[in-house]
Structure formats: structure tokens, C-alpha cells
Design a protein around this motif. Structure first.
Motif, PDB file in Angstrom:
ATOM      1  N   PHE A  46      64.802  67.124   9.703  1.00 52.35           N
ATOM      2  CA  PHE A  46      66.191  67.153  10.138  1.00 52.35           C
ATOM      3  C   PHE A  46      66.298  66.488  11.503  1.00 52.35           C
ATOM      4  N   GLN A  47      67.105  65.435  11.561  1.00 52.65           N
ATOM      5  CA  GLN A  47      67.322  64.676  12.804  1.00 52.65           C
ATOM      6  C   GLN A  47      66.006  64.323  13.483  1.00 52.65           C
ATOM      7  N   GLY A  48      65.052  63.868  12.673  1.00 49.71           N
ATOM      8  CA  GLY A  48      63.790  63.391  13.206  1.00 49.71           C
ATOM      9  C   GLY A  48      62.802  64.480  13.583  1.00 49.71           C
ATOM     10  N   ARG A  76      54.254  68.705  17.153  1.00 50.88           N
ATOM     11  CA  ARG A  76      54.879  67.794  16.192  1.00 50.88           C
ATOM     12  C   ARG A  76      56.010  67.019  16.856  1.00 50.88           C
ATOM     13  N   GLN A  77      56.957  67.743  17.393  1.00 55.28           N
ATOM     14  CA  GLN A  77      58.013  67.179  18.221  1.00 55.28           C
ATOM     15  C   GLN A  77      58.205  68.123  19.409  1.00 55.28           C
ATOM     16  N   PRO A  78      58.948  67.734  20.430  1.00 54.32           N
ATOM     17  CA  PRO A  78      59.116  68.598  21.597  1.00 54.32           C
ATOM     18  C   PRO A  78      59.663  69.973  21.221  1.00 54.32           C
ATOM     19  N   SER A 102      68.130  70.425  19.440  1.00 55.42           N
ATOM     20  CA  SER A 102      67.924  69.885  20.784  1.00 55.42           C
ATOM     21  C   SER A 102      66.596  70.382  21.314  1.00 55.42           C
ATOM     22  N   PRO A 103      65.900  69.567  22.100  1.00 55.95           N
ATOM     23  CA  PRO A 103      64.685  70.053  22.743  1.00 55.95           C
ATOM     24  C   PRO A 103      65.030  70.878  23.981  1.00 55.95           C
ATOM     25  N   PHE A 104      64.166  71.828  24.292  1.00 57.42           N
ATOM     26  CA  PHE A 104      64.270  72.502  25.576  1.00 57.42           C
ATOM     27  C   PHE A 104      63.775  71.543  26.663  1.00 57.42           C
ATOM     28  N   ARG A 105      64.418  71.623  27.819  1.00 59.43           N
ATOM     29  CA  ARG A 105      64.032  70.723  28.905  1.00 59.43           C
ATOM     30  C   ARG A 105      63.618  71.508  30.149  1.00 59.43           C
TER      31      ARG A 105
END
Length: 390
Positions: A46-48, A76-78, A102-105
Motif C-alpha cells: 500500500f502506497q509503496g 522494510r520501509q521507514p 506516513s513515516p514517523f519523523r
């Protein structure tokens, strides 16, 4: 660990008024029913991003949708969260539709790196809650303990786009040191707001190093419930008595573990009554997942003491609400997240659970909806039935 410490843990854990899972084998407990279940396809993109590792869920009152956290450690992803929608009615649970991620920043705006970078800023996300005051997302993560690596757990808040907003200061005994603090992967799993959003309540999945041994098939263990103001001032810590592991592994050298994976305020205004999710896994046997009603009123404040010797400690009181093995699920996987869903006509509340598939093809991402009508309020060891949530 000294034998006297283990004996004290066992004595305290077994002295509570609890109803064993076997009290009503094969039958759901009164006032709890299965509404429905759904599965998210394994490896869904989902969304990359790869959807999986969903270890926390909360309902967003601003949208009527849900926010879910993935425990992907940026491998895998952020590290990230998802938003989703699904319908819950008295008669069923609709399919899950993801609506965003959304990734956590970090405070500098960067995403969190994987552990392999070695810079000490990696995170292990576990639970997520919508801040009832701001609508931001408050989330817990477990840090890391392994040879040569000590990374503290944390409770942080992200804005709705994932950008860093603030971090809650944690009590000293929840920080990683060489011989004290949380065990590896048994740290801050559960998180909830209470008392109209003025309190942040978290749970440690297993006993701290200074709090005695982990649970085994022979005895339970003591973990902690931590109560803080939303600014981070600690008000109390309470001993939570974990059940013994429900079975012995097959073979005997196999893996067996139990832990507290979620906590949820029963009523948003009540600072003392919670649902707690205990999840166990035993090699060769499978999973057991139980939901307990917990009351902190009357329990000892153990913020300033170790629990290896629990003499004189009054743990929280607990009573079984549901053993998921009794509810007729198609399968029972690694359930870790819990939230209230909508209240149905007639006053029945919906309780939603989500499983963490560990990104494994042999496991499932499972969403479960329960209807909950009755609870048990404990008064000096006596049970008094009351309506849940009014």
C-alpha cells in the motif's frame, strides 16, 4: 535470581481474585460475543509500503476511522503508521480499506533508520493512541537491549502527518542499563489515555530485570502499569500480575512466552479501570490471548521499589473478561492491539483487536470485532455486575 524472589512473585500473582481460563471451557464469557473478523492479505503493498506487523490500533473520533502502527523497525520501509476504514455493525465487521500511511519523523525531520546503521536512534514501534485533546498520534516504542547496544524505550507524539511533536519523559527505572531496566523486547507495549486525556498510562510487557523472573508454566510474573500526566510527571507505578504461561512447549526445548501487549481505559473519564490484553505463545501449541478487567484502586504504588522481593505489595486486581479461544475464531494469531469501536444500538460496545503477523507468510494480519455488554466491577474481592460504559 534468588529463589525467595521467585517465590514472592508466585505468591502475589496467585493470591489475586482471578477466574482461570478453564473456568468455562468452550463457552464465551457472559456479555462478550464475536461480531466478526477480517484478514488483511499477507504482504499487501500500500502506497509503496508492506502492510504488516500491526501491533497497535486506535479509533479516531475526528474521522470515525482508525490509525494502526506497524512494528517494522525501518527494515522494510521507514517506521510508520496507517489510517484505515471499516464498518462495524451488530451483525458483522466489514473489509479493511487503508486510506493513508506516513513515516514517523525525528525532530530533525528525518525518518528513523534501521538498527543496522548503529547510530542509536532506531525505534521499535508498538502501540498508538489518538490524543483526545489535539488529535495527534502518541506512540510507544521498545528501544533495544543486546550486547553492546542499549537504546531506551520512549513515548513520543507525532502530528497527523508523522512529524515529531514532543516526547514524554520516562521514569528512570524504564531506561536501559547494563543490569537494570527492561528486558529485550519486553518493554513499552501498551499505551492509553485516561481521565479525559490528562493521564498517559503505559504497560511494560514483562518484568524489569530487577522485578524477578519472567513467567513460566510453573509461575506467573510481575510487570508494571505506569501512570503519568500528559506532561510526563509520574504519579504511580502498579504491579500487574501476569498469568503463568498456559502450556509447556513441544519439544521441551522450544520457546514459550507471555506478556502484556495492550491497555485501554474502560471509560475515558475513569483513571482507575482498564482492559489489559495478555498474549502468550508456546512452540508446538500456539497462541493464547485473554482480555482482563483491571482496577488500580487500592494497589500499592511501586514506583520506588524493585519487585524481585514483592513482600507487602498489593498488585492491581484483575478479572477475566474474554479468552479468545472461547469465541469461535477461524484462527487465533499474535493479537497485540486493542481499541474501542463504536457503541451499537442498545448500549453494546464494540472492542476491536488486531494481530501482528511479524511479516511472516505463516501468520495472518487479523482484525477481530467483539461485542461487549457487561463487565465486572470488583469491590473487596466481590463481583458486582454493571453496564459497561453506561
Amino acid at each position: 535470581m534468588a529463589l525467595v524472589g521467585a517465590a514472592a512473585v508466585t505468591a502475589v500473582a496467585t493470591s489475586l481474585l482471578t477466574v482461570p481460563a478453564s473456568a468455562h471451557p468452550g463457552h464465551p464469557r457472559p456479555g462478550v460475543r464475536l461480531i466478526g473478523e477480517q484478514r488483511v492479505p499477507n504482504g499487501l503493498v500500500f502506497q509503496g509500503t508492506t502492510v504488516g506487523g500491526l501491533s497497535g490500533i486506535d479509533r479516531d473520533p475526528r474521522t470515525g476511522g482508525y490509525v494502526l502502527i506497524s512494528d517494522d523497525r525501518s527494515d522494510r520501509q521507514p517506521a510508520r503508521f496507517y489510517t484505515a476504514r471499516f464498518d462495524v455493525t451488530a451483525h458483522g465487521l466489514g473489509p479493511v480499506t487503508f486510506t493513508g500511511t506516513s513515516p514517523f519523523r525525528r525532530p530533525d525531520g528525518a525518518t528513523y533508520p534501521p538498527l543496522s546503521t548503529g547510530d542509536g536512534t532506531t525505534v521499535d514501534p508498538e502501540d498508538i493512541r489518538v490524543d483526545p485533546w489535539t488529535g495527534d498520534y502518541t506512540w510507544s516504542q521498545e528501544g533495544e537491549r543486546r550486547p553492546g547496544v542499549l537504546i531506551d524505550p520512549s513515548i513520543r507524539t507525532a502530528r497527523r502527518d508523522g512529524t515529531f511533536a514532543r516526547e514524554l519523559p520516562l521514569p528512570a527505572n524504564l531506561r536501559m542499563t547494563a543490569d537494570r531496566g527492561p528486558r529485550q523486547n519486553l518493554v513499552l507495549e501498551g499505551l492509553t489515555y485516561a481521565a479525559a486525556g490528562t493521564l498517559v498510562v503505559s504497560t511494560v510487557e514483562g518484568p524489569l530485570l530487577q522485578d524477578g523472573p519472567e513467567a513460566t508454566p510453573e509461575h506467573g510474573a510481575l510487570s508494571r502499569i505506569v501512570v503519568q500526566t500528559r506532561e510526563g510527571r509520574q504519579l504511580a507505578q502498579y504491579a500487574y500480575p501476569q498469568e503463568p504461561v498456559f502450556a509447556k512447549p513441544v519439544p521441551a526445548t522450544g520457546f514459550a512466552t507471555t506478556g502484556v501487549t495492550a491497555i485501554l481505559a474502560v471509560d475515558p473519564l475513569d483513571p482507575s479501570r482498564f482492559l489489559v490484553l495478555e498474549r502468550s505463545f508456546v512452540t508446538g501449541v500456539g497462541n493464547k490471548v485473554r482480555v482482563y478487567l483491571v482496577e488500580t484502586a487500592g494497589a500499592s504504588n511501586v514506583a520506588n521499589r524493585d519487585l524481585a522481593d514483592a513482600t507487602g505489595v498489593r498488585p492491581v486486581r484483575k478479572r477475566l473478561v474474554a479468552d479468545l479461544a472461547d469465541l469461535g475464531l477461524s484462527t487465533l494469531d499474535n493479537i497485540e492491539g486493542m481499541t474501542w469501536g463504536p457503541t451499537l444500538r442498545g448500549g453494546e460496545r464494540t472492542l476491536l483487536l488486531v494481530s501482528d503477523d511479524n511479516f511472516a507468510a505463516t501468520q495472518v494480519t487479523q482484525l477481530v470485532a467483539l461485542g461487549v455488554r457487561l463487565e465486572t466491577r470488583m469491590r473487596n474481592g466481590l463481583d458486582v455486575a454493571s453496564r459497561l460504559g453506561g
